[in-house]
Motif scaffolding. Structure first.
Motif, mmCIF file in Angstrom:
data_model
loop_
_atom_site.group_PDB
_atom_site.id
_atom_site.type_symbol
_atom_site.label_atom_id
_atom_site.label_comp_id
_atom_site.label_asym_id
_atom_site.label_seq_id
_atom_site.Cartn_x
_atom_site.Cartn_y
_atom_site.Cartn_z
ATOM 1 N N LEU A 114 -10.023 -1.669 -1.718
ATOM 2 C CA LEU A 114 -9.205 -1.124 -0.623
ATOM 3 C C LEU A 114 -10.020 -1.012 0.666
ATOM 4 O O LEU A 114 -9.538 -1.324 1.746
ATOM 5 N N GLU A 139 0.998 4.258 -2.781
ATOM 6 C CA GLU A 139 0.884 5.678 -2.472
ATOM 7 C C GLU A 139 2.048 6.462 -3.095
ATOM 8 O O GLU A 139 1.857 7.533 -3.668
ATOM 9 N N ILE A 175 -5.239 3.262 4.811
ATOM 10 C CA ILE A 175 -5.982 3.022 3.564
ATOM 11 C C ILE A 175 -6.836 4.244 3.204
ATOM 12 O O ILE A 175 -6.907 4.653 2.040
ATOM 13 N N LEU A 181 -4.658 6.735 1.730
ATOM 14 C CA LEU A 181 -4.279 6.334 0.378
ATOM 15 C C LEU A 181 -5.408 6.659 -0.606
ATOM 16 O O LEU A 181 -5.172 7.216 -1.687
ATOM 17 N N LEU A 229 0.832 -1.210 0.000
ATOM 18 C CA LEU A 229 0.000 0.000 0.000
ATOM 19 C C LEU A 229 0.867 1.261 0.000
ATOM 20 O O LEU A 229 0.554 2.256 -0.674
#
Lengths: 884, 247
Positions: free
Chosen positions: A573, A164, A615, A618, A160
């Motif tokens: 996600l 990003e 998350i 992100l 993740l």
């Protein structure tokens, strides 16, 4: 005579230079004990059993740079180091990774490799997550499962993070960033780094074993110097060596320094006390010389008979200084009294040997015999102590009887000659002791009643004394090795105090390893079976690996992420976030701290209203500029996909794994030097220096395999043997002392009378220790049999003098012999008290115990003995009156 | 004084009656006492985490049909407030719900042997099956446990019973209630359950504090009931997965 003594001393001093220090508690064990034999065999068979551990604390990036710089420098120290490990066996995992995974895990995860395009990949990742962690109530129920979950979550977190980075400025990144994400996902972090990435380990396999203590010290010092040199460039990093090797070096160096420091402090304090009490300058120095002779003779004798000193015998010099000076005190007390009384040198020497000689010999022999009874102990530590201390007391006694009268005579003759005037000897009397003895003897009933009450209370207190089983509490304060060890236990959930079992085959190693993994007290198991699955396991895994292979070979299509698919990407996600939240909740309810903490790195603190999960952040970033996001994520996809496919295909090898497939450095870790045995290492989850845990750990390990060995188990057995030996030695000492007293006094009531202050003194000693908040330790436990040998002297000297002086002379006895007894007690207390200055706290614990013990035995001798003598005299007077 | 005398007389009568009971009757009486139709309780559970810390979890617990259905709603700490675990079929089917995701997850099936979250209790330890149906029993005699006169039984699980190889069971002679259980597997003592603080609530004797100790590896789990009600009217709907999402 003095010349003979000097010649012997020179020879003994030469021999004493060969005395070695072997400070590990293993050296206290009976060396023929099966567990010690097995331990020594493992040390010889496997170089990994004596690892040098380098631990470093700092920030992830710096730590890894530090390790990359340090490791080659350590590896270059070929005199001491065979190999350095600080990274995973990457090549082996990239070749056989999937065959090493359980069939159930492969079944859950194989769909991930169906389509490596980002969107389907995330979807399958979620499916795998749910099957493995959310639908399985026991998915994190063991330590191994917990560790696997942490690794899985770490891979996701890194993935993740990479997404990003790409979303933000993917165009500036090269494909290595994407490759790193793939590596972290497929094989985890390649460094030996803690879960929260702030502690890193480097393991150096030495060219020697822990039994070569001189090389251990040299190697550890050299490695520490290299660490310090590299660490200079990384000021935020705290690093050093830890584990058994470092500790062995630290305690040997500390005790070596302590031996000299405490001996000098003891000698100086005693001579100072001597000078103050006798108001003489030269005589105390002469006493010191005769004492030194005895100590050197003992050191030479120890070098010839034993060759080395251990934790218990290392303080022999201090003990002999404390005890050996007593002989001189008794001689000088009577000698100075006689000289002050106008007797010539010859007469004074005659009187002093006549009045104190028998007491000296009986006291010395009693103490020596008490120590020599320790030689029946199974524990090498105790029996060697018995030999050294027993022989040492006799050597000091002989040295004093041979050298001191000759030196005293020479001194007085010279004084008379050089001062050209009649030398006037001085004598200092301790009249208060005589008065005290007389008062007590007249109020015998009252004093004895009071003493009985005090004894009862202190006996109750003694029964409540506890044992400090933490071996680390005996080590010097502030050692880097111990600090890092504690941190390592916290960070890695394992301690370097592990158990080891040798298996005859890979299958046996597997049986032991699998059984051990089910135990919740085990933090980690290392075994060759982790790298060589059984034939049956490989057969079960093969279809799944085959399927992964087929997915990777047949579906090479890479679908670019379309702009209208970004919503689906966000859904996946969010789904991932929900999965992590649920796992976190289950981990919290189940008490699986590591999983919970790892989850929190992804979802933050859900209780905090300001919290934004990784998350969610992100998604915010991805939403900011959807066109750019799609472009950059497609760039990511294009950069990771070829490497991902290639690496996963490599890991999906269907090649059968056996011992011959393993690289040499894995073989070195687990296979004995002759290739016939396999080492299984079992790391306890928590510190073993807690008896309740150590007891269960030992029982569980022995249930796994009777041949198990290792430091914690050796320590546990040692505690039991020492406890048993201590009791037997104490009982035997009492019997031997009593028989010697009976032989000496020829009357049973006098032998019992001499024993009373000793027994009561021993009770007062333990009771007082408990009242002062002290605990028994592995080292000070020996103080109990020791005090039985030492504490008897006071009563013996007083009773001898009483027999010489006769009835009604309690005042004279306590004025003269009382003074000697007080001074001998004070000197012994000062000697033992000097151990408080030892940095090795084990020695300090013994010093304090003996300080208290000698003090209480003195008190009982000057309080209870005159009362009992007074009572006897009163009874005799009544009997005589009745007879008349 | 009068109350004490009445209590002593009642206890004496009960003990006298009990002395005449056969082992089968004793077991039936214990089953009758322990297998309640329904209950609602506030329970505190103290667990030891893998990092060695103690953690106290508080929950509301509902049971129905002799513990065949159980629902636990966590109330404290706030981290788990509203999380629910539903156990059906004597602990064989387990569902988990957390309001943080608002999803219901089927945690496991055939999970009787599994440990209840973070504790030393397994699901089958929690479900109070019938001793008469799940074990063959032998009365070994009588013994005092912490001052309480107890019947001591050896229980060997039947095929439908739990997975242990043997249990040694101590039941209160006067109140027909579990006081202690030693759990054995392959001849080795694995765990020990001790029950404390027996109180009479709604006509039922109940142990307000249970301590399960893992004798092999150490550690213990404490379950303390602070409030309990028996024989209450609980709708079957409470014990459905659909109901989990309701606040």
């Amino acid at each position: 005579m003095f010349g003979t003594a000097l010649v012997i001393t020179v020879i003994a001093a030469g021999l004493a230079t060969n005395l070695k220090l072997e400070m590990h508690f293993k050296n206290l064990m009976p060396q023929d004990h099966p567990m010690v034999e097995e331990f020594n065999q493992i040390i010889e068979d496997y170089s990994t059993a004596s690892l040098i551990i380098i631990a470093a604390r700092g920030q992830e990036g710096e730590l890894k740079q530090f390790a990359d710089e340090l490791a080659p420098k350590i590896e270059a120290m070929t005199e001491y180091v065979q190999r350095v490990d600080y990274k995973l066996e990457r090549d082996f995992f990239l070749q056989h990774g999937f065959m090493l995974q359980k069939a159930k895990d492969l079944k859950n995860s194989k769909d991930i490799f169906k389509d490596l395009s980002l969107l389907p990949f995330l979807g399958h990742l979620n499916d795998n997550f749910e099957k493995t962690y959310v639908y399985d109530g026991e998915s994190i129920s063991t330590k191994e499962k917990e560790n696997n979950a942490v690794m899985f979550l770490d891979g996701i977190r890194y993935w993740l993070k990479t997404m990003e980075e790409y979303a933000l400025n993917g165009e500036t990144l090269d494909s290595n960033v994407a490759k790193m994400a793939v590596d972290r996902f497929l094989i985890g972090d390649e460094y030996m780094i803690s879960q929260d990435k702030d502690m890193l380990l480097i393991l150096a396999q030495p060219t020697f074993t822990i039994n070569d203590i001189d090389i251990v010290i040299a190697a550890e010092d050299s490695i520490d110097a290299v660490i310090a040199e590299v660490a200079e460039e990384y000021p935020s990093i705290f690093a050093g060596t830890t584990g058994t090797m470092a500790l062995a070096r630290d305690e040997t160096v500390a005790v070596g320094e302590d031996m000299y420091l405490t001996s000098i402090v003891a000698l100086l304090l005693i001579i100072a006390l001597f000078i103050i009490s006798f108001r003489m300058w030269v005589a105390p120095l002469l006493a010191g010389v005769s004492l030194l002779l005895g100590v050197v003779w003992t050191a030479g004798f120890a070098a010839v008979t034993l060759g080395s000193l251990n934790i218990m015998t290392s303080m022999f010099a201090v003990i002999l200084i404390g005890l050996g000076i007593d002989f001189s005190i008794h001689i000088i007390t009577v000698y100075s009294e006689s000289r002050a009384g106008g007797h010539s040198v010859g007469e004074a020497l005659h009187f002093s040997l006549l009045r104190s000689g028998k007491g000296i010999i009986t006291g010395g022999l009693t103490t020596a015999c008490a120590f020599l009874t320790l030689t029946i102990s199974k524990t090498a530590g105790m029996s060697e102590f018995g030999i050294i201390a027993g022989s040492g007391v006799i050597f000091c006694m002989i040295a004093t009887l041979l050298a001191l009268p000759a030196m005293l005579s020479l001194r007085d003759t010279l004084l008379v000659r050089f001062r050209r005037e009649r030398y006037k000897a001085k004598s200092t009397s301790f009249n208060f002791l005589g008065s005290l003895g007389e008062i007590i003897s007249r109020r015998a009933i009252l004093i004895l009643t009071g003493a009985t009450i005090v004894t009862a209370l202190l006996f109750y207190s003694a029964l409540n004394i506890t044992f400090d089983y933490n071996y680390l509490n005996m080590e010097p304060v502030g050692l880097t090795s111990i600090k890092l060890q504690h941190e390592m236990e916290q960070e890695f959930d394992v301690t370097p105090d592990f158990a080891m079992i040798t298996a005859a085959s890979v299958e046996e190693a597997r049986r032991i390893s699998e059984a051990a993994k089910d135990l919740k007290m085990i933090g980690m198991v290392t075994s060759i079976s982790e790298y060589v699955p059984s034939l049956e396991q490989q057969q079960k895994r093969t279809p799944h690996v085959q399927e992964i292979r087929e997915h990777l070979e047949h579906n090479r299509k890479l679908t670019p992420l379309a702009e209208n698919e970004i919503g689906q990407l966000f859904d996946e996600l969010y789904r991932l976030e929900d999965n992590v939240i649920e796992l976190a909740q289950l981990a919290y309810l189940g008490g699986q701290d590591k999983v919970d903490e790892k989850c929190r790195e992804l979802i933050g603190d859900l209780e905090d209203p300001e919290n934004k999960t990784m998350i969610a952040s992100l998604i915010d970033r991805l939403s900011a500029d959807r066109v750019k996001t799609v472009g950059n994520l497609n760039l990511l996809q294009n950069q990771y996909e070829p490497y991902f496919r290639q690496a996963a295909l490599g890991m999906a090898s269907l090649e059968h794994i056996d011992v011959n497939s393993l690289p040499q450095n894995i073989l070195d870790q687990f296979v004995s030097k002759d290739g016939s045995k396999y080492l299984v290492t079992l790391y306890p989850k928590e510190s073993v220096w807690n008896l309740a845990f150590l007891e269960r750990f030992t029982a569980q390990m022995q249930k796994l395999d009777r041949r198990v060995s290792g430091m914690p188990l050796v320590f546990y057995v040692l505690i039991q043997i020492i406890g048993r030996d201590g009791k037997i030695a104490a009982i035997l000492t009492i019997i031997v002392v009593f028989l010697l007293l009976l032989w000496d006094f020829k009357k049973i009531h006098l032998a019992i009378l001499a024993m009373v202050p000793l027994i009561v003194g021993a009770i007062w000693m333990v009771g007082t220790m408990h009242l002062l908040g002290l605990q028994l330790t592995l080292v000070n436990l020996m103080g109990l049999p020791l005090i039985l040998g030492i504490g008897i002297d006071d009563g013996v000297h007083i009773l001898h003098r009483y027999r010489i002086e006769g009835r009604g002379k309690i005042r004279t006895v306590f004025t003269s012999t009382g003074k000697a007894v007080m001074l001998t007690s004070l000197t012994t207390m000062l000697a033992f008290g000097s151990l408080v200055f030892a940095t090795y706290r084990g020695l300090g614990s013994l010093g304090i115990a003996l300080f208290i013990g000698v003090g209480t035995c003195f008190l009982t001798s000057v309080i209870i003995l005159p009362a009992l003598l007074g009572l006897m005299e009163k009874k005799n007077r009544v009997d005589t009156a009745e007879g008349e | 004084m009068l109350r004490q005398m009445v209590f002593m007389v009642v206890t004496a009568v009960l003990t006298a009656q009990a002395q005449q009971l056969t082992p089968k009757e004793i077991i039936q009486r214990i089953d009758e006492t322990e297998r309640v139709a329904s209950s609602e309780a506030i329970v505190k559970q103290i667990i030891t985490t893998s990092g060695g810390k103690k953690r106290t979890l508080e929950m509301k617990s509902f049971t129905k049909d002799q513990n065949d259905k159980q629902l636990m709603i966590y109330t404290n700490p706030s981290r788990v407030k509203g999380d629910k675990i539903l156990m059906l079929n004597d602990g064989n089917d387990i569902w988990f719900y957390t309001p943080k995701t608002d999803r219901v997850r089927h945690l496991a099936s055939h999970a009787k042997r599994q440990k209840v979250q973070g504790s030393d209790f397994s699901y089958e330890d929690m479900s109070s099956g019938s001793i008469e149906e799940d074990y063959t029993y032998t009365l070994l005699g009588e013994e005092k446990i912490d001052g309480t006169s107890c019947y001591k039984f050896e229980l060997i699980p039947t095929e439908s019973g739990p997975h242990y190889s043997k249990l040694i069971y101590w039941g209160d002679k006067g109140r027909f209630l579990t006081i202690r259980i030693d759990y054995y597997e392959d001849g080795e003592l694995l765990k020990r359950l001790k029950c404390y603080d027996v109180k009479k609530v709604d006509g039922h004797w109940y142990q307000m504090k249970l301590v399960m100790a893992d004798l092999q590896e150490g550690g213990e789990t404490v379950m303390e009931t602070t409030e309990i009600k028996f024989d209450i009217d609980l709708d079957d709907k409470i014990f459905t997965t659909g109901n989990l999402k309701r606040r």
